[in-house]
Design a protein around this motif. Structure first.
Motif, short mmCIF file in Angstrom:
data_model
loop_
_atom_site.label_atom_id
_atom_site.label_comp_id
_atom_site.label_asym_id
_atom_site.label_seq_id
_atom_site.Cartn_x
_atom_site.Cartn_y
_atom_site.Cartn_z
N GLY A 1 56.22 -73.90 -55.05
CA GLY A 1 58.22 -74.34 -55.99
C GLY A 1 58.58 -75.62 -57.01
N GLY A 2 56.94 -76.34 -57.03
CA GLY A 2 57.92 -77.02 -57.88
C GLY A 2 57.53 -76.35 -59.21
N LYS A 3 57.56 -77.28 -60.13
CA LYS A 3 57.17 -76.64 -61.88
C LYS A 3 56.04 -78.52 -62.26
N ALA A 4 54.58 -77.32 -62.91
CA ALA A 4 54.02 -78.50 -63.75
C ALA A 4 54.38 -78.59 -64.91
N VAL A 5 54.59 -80.07 -65.63
CA VAL A 5 54.85 -80.68 -67.03
C VAL A 5 53.36 -81.29 -67.39
N TYR A 6 53.70 -80.62 -68.61
CA TYR A 6 52.46 -80.86 -69.08
C TYR A 6 52.04 -82.24 -70.24
N ALA A 7 50.91 -83.00 -70.37
CA ALA A 7 50.56 -83.99 -70.72
C ALA A 7 49.02 -83.35 -71.54
N ARG A 8 49.35 -83.76 -73.44
CA ARG A 8 48.12 -83.29 -74.72
C ARG A 8 46.89 -84.75 -73.73
N ALA B 1 52.41 -81.08 -49.42
CA ALA B 1 52.76 -82.23 -48.65
C ALA B 1 53.97 -82.39 -49.11
N PHE B 2 53.92 -83.50 -50.08
CA PHE B 2 54.59 -83.78 -51.07
C PHE B 2 55.93 -83.25 -52.16
N VAL B 3 55.36 -82.32 -52.54
CA VAL B 3 56.19 -81.84 -53.43
C VAL B 3 57.20 -80.79 -52.73
N ARG B 4 58.37 -80.55 -53.83
CA ARG B 4 59.39 -79.76 -52.73
C ARG B 4 60.19 -78.99 -54.16
N PRO B 5 60.61 -77.49 -53.75
CA PRO B 5 60.89 -76.87 -55.09
C PRO B 5 62.06 -77.92 -55.89
N GLY B 6 61.67 -76.92 -57.29
CA GLY B 6 62.51 -77.90 -58.42
C GLY B 6 62.11 -79.08 -58.21
N ASP B 7 60.60 -80.03 -57.55
CA ASP B 7 59.97 -81.06 -58.52
C ASP B 7 59.70 -80.54 -59.89
N GLU B 8 59.08 -82.08 -60.33
CA GLU B 8 58.27 -81.40 -61.15
C GLU B 8 57.35 -82.55 -60.87
N VAL B 9 55.74 -82.45 -61.51
CA VAL B 9 54.09 -82.96 -61.12
C VAL B 9 54.26 -83.06 -63.01
N ILE B 10 53.94 -84.11 -62.74
CA ILE B 10 53.05 -83.79 -64.78
C ILE B 10 51.69 -84.05 -64.15
N VAL B 11 50.59 -83.13 -65.75
CA VAL B 11 49.16 -82.88 -65.35
C VAL B 11 48.66 -82.75 -66.99
N PHE B 12 47.31 -82.92 -66.88
CA PHE B 12 46.70 -83.57 -67.83
C PHE B 12 46.54 -82.30 -68.39
N ASP B 13 47.05 -81.95 -69.71
CA ASP B 13 46.19 -80.34 -70.30
C ASP B 13 45.31 -81.22 -71.53
#
Length: 389
Positions: free
Chosen positions: A135-142, A109-121
């Motif tokens: 179409g989003g990109k996951a960005v990792y915080a360790r 519902a909220f993430v569009r192609p090219g958007d970045e989403v921060i997740v915790f790894d």
């Protein structure tokens, strides 16, 4: 049957989930399955009786898209009693076909192609495939080993104009760590002045130990106004196979969520919703969950105390991490497969939750099992790893 079609896979790197792989191996090897996160004991018969009653009363047709009013009211009442805010039953509460569907729907519902989403790894395995599907990109915080705490300075560096969403998970699967009120205060400082949406996976909200209190985003006004909060009846009432969860959020966010929800699920099994609404009226049934699982955690940890496993802190969830460096130099996936085949106990290798396969030689046990199951697993582990005196 085979096809002559040439399929250009959209997700060539996406394989079968590790939970399916290890559970299948456990069945093939006759291993005690402490890998996949589900109870092997029955739920309260009173819940079954409530669902059966509503079936027999003819409540078997489609529920409203957002869920049965009785269940949405019970959810709103529970959240208000535990965390303070009163979510509007009509516009701010939605019943979902499990938490995984809720998470997928929120991201879609909220993430569009090219958007970045921060997740915790290390990251629960459904988040990133969903982000990539839309179409989003996951960005990792360790998360910082061995306590798996967030580094908010690192998170600050990862936020860019492309950041659309941050996904939180507390109590955290697979690590059993918790976010605190201090963590939420630090997060809100990073988000002020942005339009970043927070997706908070709180499915283990009632499974915290040693007097810990759940830091729900519901209870933090600045975060609640930008958050979609997900929980699960499966985890709370030992009915993971029913696949029923829920979402609460401000009306503006919920309106967007429901635009997707109405077409990827529409609605959820009616008599189960009504049975849950009735069952929830006794709050002790969810408030007693922490004590119930703490007994299992302590029982399991005591069983493993004589083994060379280093048991890491478990502050919530029904998972116990253990470092096996004193036992083997094998990578964790190879060790988990060896454990299943040769020792007869199935576990999950934690490296599969790391985007880069980072391996701290740690495996995950699930202790949401009957005592006899845990005893059978411990007997095999002690036989393999404890030397006779």
């Amino acid at each position: 049957m085979q096809t002559s079609l040439q399929i250009d896979s959209r997700f060539p790197q996406m394989g079968t989930t590790i939970f399916t792989v290890m559970s299948r191996m456990a069945a093939e090897c006759g291993a005690v399955n402490l890998s996949q996160g589900f109870p092997d004991f029955q739920a309260d018969p009173a819940l079954f009786d409530a669902v059966h009653k509503h079936m027999c009363q003819g409540r078997n047709q489609y529920a409203p898209m957002a869920g049965m009013p009785e269940l949405r009211q019970a959810i709103s009442d529970k959240v208000a009693a535990l965390y303070g805010p009163r979510y509007d039953v009509e516009s701010e509460v939605t019943v979902t076909a499990g938490a995984t569907q809720a998470l997928f729907t929120a991201i879609a519902a909220f993430v569009r192609p090219g958007d970045e989403v921060i997740v915790f790894d290390p990251v629960y395995d459904s988040y990133v495939p969903t982000i990539e599907t839309v179409g989003g990109k996951a960005v990792y915080a360790r998360l910082q080993f061995p306590d798996y705490t967030p580094d908010w300075a690192q998170v600050a560096q990862l936020i860019t104009p492309k950041t659309r969403m941050i996904v939180l998970n507390s109590p955290h699967n697979p690590t059993g760590s918790l976010l605190t009120a201090v963590d939420l205060d630090k997060l809100v400082e990073l988000l002020r002045g942005t339009n970043i949406v927070v997706l908070s996976d709180e499915v283990y909200e009632h499974i915290l130990f040693d007097g810990e209190k759940h830091a729900s985003l519901c209870a933090h006004p600045e975060l609640a106004e930008r958050s979609i909060i997900v929980s699960s009846f499966g985890k709370t009432y030992h009915i993971t196979g029913w696949k029923i969860g829920y979402v609460v959020s401000p009306a503006e966010l919920m309106a967007e969520f429901r635009k997707v929800h109405q077409f990827n699920v529409f609605t959820v099994h009616t008599p189960s919703q009504l049975g849950l609404a009735e069952y929830m009226q006794d709050a002790s049934r969810h408030l007693g969950l922490a004590g119930f699982y703490q007994e299992k955690r302590d029982f399991f940890r005591n069983l493993l105390a004589a083994t060379p496993f280093e048991l890491l802190p478990c502050r919530g969830t029904y998972f116990q991490l253990a470092r096996y460096s004193a036992i083997s130099d094998l990578p964790d996936r190879a060790f988990a497969e060896w454990m299943t085949r040769e020792v007869g106990v199935a576990v999950i290798p934690v490296s599969v939750f790391h985007a880069d396969g980072h391996d701290d030689r740690v495996v995950r046990f699930c202790f949401a099992k009957k005592e006899e199951t845990l005893l059978a697993a411990a007997e095999r582990l002690c036989k393999a790893f404890v030397k006779p005196r």
